[in-house]
Every structure is written in structure tokens, then in C-alpha cells.
Design a protein around this motif. Structure first.
Motif, mmCIF file in Angstrom:
data_model
loop_
_atom_site.group_PDB
_atom_site.id
_atom_site.type_symbol
_atom_site.label_atom_id
_atom_site.label_comp_id
_atom_site.label_asym_id
_atom_site.label_seq_id
_atom_site.Cartn_x
_atom_site.Cartn_y
_atom_site.Cartn_z
ATOM 1 N N TRP A 166 -29.440 -21.726 21.502
ATOM 2 C CA TRP A 166 -28.902 -20.949 20.382
ATOM 3 C C TRP A 166 -29.409 -21.590 19.088
ATOM 4 C CZ3 TRP A 166 -26.252 -16.753 22.041
ATOM 5 C CH2 TRP A 166 -25.687 -16.796 23.331
ATOM 6 N N TYR A 292 -22.014 -16.380 22.325
ATOM 7 C CA TYR A 292 -22.187 -15.126 21.586
ATOM 8 C C TYR A 292 -20.841 -14.494 21.260
ATOM 9 C CZ TYR A 292 -23.849 -10.496 20.270
ATOM 10 O OH TYR A 292 -24.097 -9.328 19.574
ATOM 11 N N LYS A 293 -19.996 -14.351 22.259
ATOM 12 C CA LYS A 293 -18.676 -13.747 22.031
ATOM 13 C C LYS A 293 -17.816 -14.641 21.140
ATOM 14 C CE LYS A 293 -18.811 -9.770 24.057
ATOM 15 N NZ LYS A 293 -18.651 -8.537 23.252
ATOM 16 N N TYR A 295 -18.812 -16.557 18.566
ATOM 17 C CA TYR A 295 -19.159 -16.342 17.161
ATOM 18 C C TYR A 295 -18.850 -14.912 16.712
ATOM 19 C CZ TYR A 295 -21.534 -20.856 16.953
ATOM 20 O OH TYR A 295 -21.815 -22.201 16.959
ATOM 21 N N GLU A 296 -19.028 -13.954 17.599
ATOM 22 C CA GLU A 296 -18.709 -12.568 17.243
ATOM 23 C C GLU A 296 -17.229 -12.441 16.871
ATOM 24 O OE1 GLU A 296 -19.945 -8.285 19.097
ATOM 25 O OE2 GLU A 296 -18.721 -9.571 20.388
ATOM 26 N N GLY A 297 -16.388 -13.205 17.586
ATOM 27 C CA GLY A 297 -14.962 -13.160 17.317
ATOM 28 C C GLY A 297 -14.540 -13.994 16.126
ATOM 29 N N ILE A 299 -16.305 -13.998 13.078
ATOM 30 C CA ILE A 299 -16.911 -13.521 11.833
ATOM 31 C C ILE A 299 -15.849 -13.510 10.731
ATOM 32 C CG2 ILE A 299 -17.972 -11.530 10.665
ATOM 33 C CD1 ILE A 299 -19.275 -10.813 13.344
ATOM 34 N N GLU A 308 -21.126 -10.261 8.724
ATOM 35 C CA GLU A 308 -22.035 -9.675 9.718
ATOM 36 C C GLU A 308 -23.470 -10.123 9.487
ATOM 37 O OE1 GLU A 308 -21.674 -7.917 12.376
ATOM 38 O OE2 GLU A 308 -19.575 -7.256 12.330
ATOM 39 N N PHE A 311 -23.890 -13.491 10.905
ATOM 40 C CA PHE A 311 -23.894 -13.418 12.364
ATOM 41 C C PHE A 311 -25.262 -12.988 12.888
ATOM 42 C CE2 PHE A 311 -22.840 -10.847 16.273
ATOM 43 C CZ PHE A 311 -22.595 -11.933 17.101
ATOM 44 N N GLU A 312 -25.929 -12.121 12.144
ATOM 45 C CA GLU A 312 -27.253 -11.654 12.557
ATOM 46 C C GLU A 312 -28.309 -12.747 12.457
ATOM 47 O OE1 GLU A 312 -28.100 -8.141 10.317
ATOM 48 O OE2 GLU A 312 -26.510 -6.973 11.295
ATOM 49 N N ASP A 387 -22.329 -3.988 24.560
ATOM 50 C CA ASP A 387 -21.556 -5.078 23.972
ATOM 51 C C ASP A 387 -22.399 -6.324 23.706
ATOM 52 O OD1 ASP A 387 -19.380 -3.369 24.369
ATOM 53 O OD2 ASP A 387 -18.050 -5.064 24.791
ATOM 54 N N TYR A 388 -23.560 -6.404 24.325
ATOM 55 C CA TYR A 388 -24.476 -7.512 24.118
ATOM 56 C C TYR A 388 -25.856 -6.950 23.785
ATOM 57 C CZ TYR A 388 -21.242 -10.786 26.471
ATOM 58 O OH TYR A 388 -20.164 -11.556 26.821
#
Length: 452
Positions: A166, A292-293, A295-297, A299, A308, A311-312, A387-388
Motif C-alpha cells: 500500500w 482498503y476498507k 481507510y474507506e471507513g 475518510i 475523498e 483517499f484516492e 465495492d472494491y
């Protein structure tokens, strides 16, 4: 004192003992049955994904039995100790259990697990698992390999974990790294050090450090041990060119400005907050699929990407190569479901094990907890869910299929502890001496000539 007549003492004492034994037996019988009188299958689970485990315990319970979720400790080492103690005591209440893949060989060799056969499962599950190792079945090869001991499966894969690299895209771009091409550990360390970033690893004195060492050794074309079915007479191979290449990577990071301050006690969670640290360049980090999940959670929350757009900036690539030109061997982990050899309800337990490892259960674990599937069918559904990112899903799948398992041996716990002790701290690793000292210590431990 005991004699031929049994427990000595007065008649009242014997009556009290009998009453206590009766009460204990009654309590045991009640604990094995639900309120409805149906058998209760105890399912020992690790803390990851507990809400989903509870959901499937309810959904997979039937008119004939109930499934009860029992929580194991958070660390893999403590999970092994608790399960091993129960099974060594022939505990009949250990019906189902979540197993770290490295437990399977030890537990199967000890006779603690029910074998998975075509006769005691539906759809010729045993043949499906063993065939998948050769690429002809539904399971990912890396996942199927984790449950096989002595050419027979002793557990059912639930989720298959792996590690990827990552990173912050902005950091890699600033460093001039082409992340579409394989990168080496040396490239990653230099890129981070020269651009104000860092490299996150797992180097505390625990199993995660063994995962890193093993992946580095395999990535250089070697093994820590081989001929593992020989038990204590396994070949210890870490004192090799591959072992020295692994030690060089650890030494390079430890001596680099890219090393994080807590390197010697780092684990899967310690570097997460540094990826999006405010005002920082970010990091390169090897870690499992949950990232991934995670960091998505996060934000907009502390420790996560600010928005966002931030996150990108999160990127992902295959696990770094130990040696340039040699393909890396990403770690393979996950959870397998085993049926205890002493369960009083083996048919029910095996049926339940198949239910809680279903395609839908695997999809739910991936979408809700970031724990990726062990079968291609489930992977296809995860990819179709949106979702991914599609390329991330395929990176996970490929990494498991082409990754490297830790040594599959009944003496894994001994070997892992011996390696960890001789390679820790990472600040003391020396390519000229550490692999040699490690090999000698592992051999002494296996022969019973040294204690851990």
C-alpha cells in the motif's frame, strides 16, 4: 489419598463429592444443549468479523442443532494455546474452530481435527480442495494448500488473506517509481527515505515478524525449512543465499531514514495512521487486505484520509521483490474452519462447517469486514459488487494464488519462535551472522537441545 476402594474419607465427604460430581455433570450436559434441548455446537472464533460470525451462527443453526459463537483471544499465539489445551484434553465441547493456517498441520498431526472427506461432506468437498492446489478446483491454490496435511484436507478455507504494498500515489510519483512494474524492497526503501516518507512493516517480536521474514526468504528463492513432514528431522535451510538476502533487506530498512520510530515493536496497526498523517509525505506499507476498507471507513476521521480526494491518493501494488528480477512471494494467511476430533456431533459439525464457509458467507466477510474470499466463485461476486476497485480484487486473488505459505509442519510454533528470537530486534540483524545463528538455534530447538 486414593486406594482400591476409591476416594478415602468419611461417608459424608463421599456423599458431598458424589453430589458435586452429579452437579458438574448436569452443568456440562446443560451447556451442551440449548434451551430447546437441541445439541449446541461451540464455534471458537477470532475477533475479526465477529458480527458476521454471529449472523452465520444463527443462519446455519437448524432444527437439529444450534451454533454458539465463543470468542478466542486476539493474538494468533494465544488462540493456538487455548485451542491446543482444549484439544489435548480431548474436550468434546470444541466442535468448530477458526484456525490460523499454520495451526492446521500441528493439529492434524496430533489427531485433533476431523479429516475432510468426500464421504462426510457434500459435493465431494475433499476432492475439490485437493484439486484446487493443481488449479482444477474452485478454491484459490494458496488457500487450498493451507488445509492439507499428509495429502489430506483437515479444514475448510473460509477467507484467504494476503499482503500487498500500500502506498501514497503522490509519494511514489515524487520518487519517480513506476508502480505498474514490479518494485524491489531496495527501491521502496530508497524512494521513501529520499522523499520524506517511511516504510511500514511488522517487526515486533511476534508472528507478524515471522510472516515478513518468511516472505523475504521465499522471495529470494529459498525456504526457512524444507522436508517438513520429517518432523524434528526437517531440513533447516535459512542459512543460505536467500536467508542472507532477506537479512539484507531488514538491515537496509533498519539503517534507513525510512524506518519508522517504532520499528522494533511495529505490528499490523501501528503504521496505519502514518499513511495519511497531516502534513506528511505518507508511506509505503506492507499489510493485509483489510487496509482498503479501513481507510474507506476513516475518510474525514482521525488517522484516515482527510476527504475523498485524499483517499484516492491510496495506491496498491504487488508485494515488493526481495531480489530484482525474482517474483515476490506475498504472504498467505486467512482463516480455515476445523472440526474438533472429539466433538460428540461430528456429522452436525461438518454440516455446519460447510454452511459457515459458503460462498455467501465469504462474500459478506469481504464486503463488510475486508476479509477476502478463498474461492473463485466468491471472488467473482466481490468483483461484481463494485465495492472494491477491480484491479485491487485481482491483485488480492493473484497474490493468494502465487503467494508463499509459511512452513507447513507439526513443529511450526517451535520454528517460528526460534526464528523470531534470533532475528529480533531488526536493528541487530546482520546478513553475515543472523541466518547462520538462526539455523543453528532452530536445529537445536527441534532436536530438544535448546529451550525457547
Amino acid at each position: 489419598m486414593t486406594g482400591r476402594r476409591g476416594v478415602s474419607g468419611s461417608r459424608p465427604a463421599r456423599r458431598a463429592l458424589a453430589a458435586f460430581a452429579t452437579a458438574t455433570l448436569t452443568a456440562t450436559l446443560l451447556s451442551a444443549c440449548g434451551d430447546s434441548g437441541k445439541p449446541v455446537l461451540n464455534w471458537y472464533v477470532n475477533p475479526d468479523g465477529v458480527p458476521i460470525f454471529e449472523k452465520y451462527a444463527e443462519e446455519c443453526s437448524t432444527d437439529e442443532y444450534e451454533i454458539s459463537v465463543e470468542l478466542l483471544p486476539s493474538s494468533a499465539t494465544d488462540q493456538r494455546v487455548q485451542l491446543a489445551r482444549r484439544l489435548a484434553a480431548e474436550d468434546s465441547s470444541t466442535d468448530l474452530m477458526n484456525l490460523d493456517p499454520v495451526f492446521v498441520a500441528e493439529f492434524a498431526n496430533a489427531g485433533w481435527l476431523e479429516e475432510i472427506t468426500d464421504d462426510n461432506t457434500e459435493d465431494d468437498l475433499a476432492s475439490e480442495i485437493t484439486g484446487s492446489i493443481e488449479g482444477s478446483g474452485n478454491y484459490l491454490a494458496g488457500a487450498a494448500e493451507t488445509v492439507v496435511w499428509d495429502d489430506k484436507p483437515y479444514a475448510i478455507p473460509l477467507w484467504a488473506n494476503t499482503q500487498v504494498l500500500w502506498y501514497r500515489k503522490s509519494l511514489a510519483e515524487q520518487a519517480g517509481l513506476d508502480m505498474e512494474q514490479p518494485v524491489t524492497w531496495q527501491q521502496v526503501i530508497d524512494a521513501a527515505a529520499q522523499n520524506g516518507g517511511s516504510v511500514g512493516v511488522q517487526a515486533n517480536l511476534y508472528e507478524g515478524y515471522m510472516v515478513w521474514i518468511n516472505a523475504l526468504v521465499q522471495g529470494a528463492g529459498g525456504e526457512i525449512v524444507s522436508d517438513t513432514e520429517a518432523g524434528r528431522d526437517a531440513s533447516v535451510d535459512i542459512d543460505s543465499d536467500a536467508g542472507r538476502a532477506a537479512a539484507e533487506v531488514i538491515q537496509q530498512l533498519a539503517d534507513s531514514e525510512a524506518a519508522q520510530p517504532d520499528l522494533t515493536v511495529s505490528n499490523e496497526g501501528t503504521s496505519l495512521g502514518l499513511m495519511f498523517a497531516e502534513g506528511g509525505a505518507g508511506e509505503f506499507m506492507v499489510n493485509w487486505t483489510f487496509v482498503y476498507k479501513n481507510y474507506e471507513g476513516l475518510i474525514g476521521a482521525p488517522g484516515g484520509p482527510a476527504d475523498e480526494q485524499a483517499f484516492e491518493d491510496l495506491g496498491w501494488a504487488r508485494y515488493p521483490a526481495t531480489v530484482e528480477g525474482e517474483p515476490s512471494k506475498p504472504p498467505v494467511g486467512g482463516i480455515d474452519i476445523g472440526v474438533g476430533a472429539y466433538t460428540e456431533n461430528p456429522e452436525f459439525a461438518m454440516e455446519a462447517a460447510q454452511c459457515i464457509t459458503s460462498t455467501q458467507a465469504q462474500v459478506d466477510l469481504a464486503l463488510e469486514a475486508g476479509l477476502m474470499p478463498s474461492t473463485n466463485d466468491a471472488y467473482d461476486e466481490v468483483a461484481a459488487s463494485g465495492d472494491y476497485p477491480e484491479d485491487l480484487v485481482e491483485l488480492f486473488r493473484t497474490s493468494v494464488d502465487e503467494g508463499g505459505p509459511r512452513p507447513k509442519t507439526a513443529f511450526y510454533a517451535m520454528i517460528s519462535s526460534a526464528v523470531q528470537q534470533t532475528w529480533h530486534s531488526p536493528n541487530s540483524v546482520d546478513p553475515d551472522s543472523t541466518p547462520k545463528e538462526s539455523a543453528e538455534y532452530v536445529q537445536e530447538v527441534l532436536r530438544g537441545e535448546a529451550l525457547l
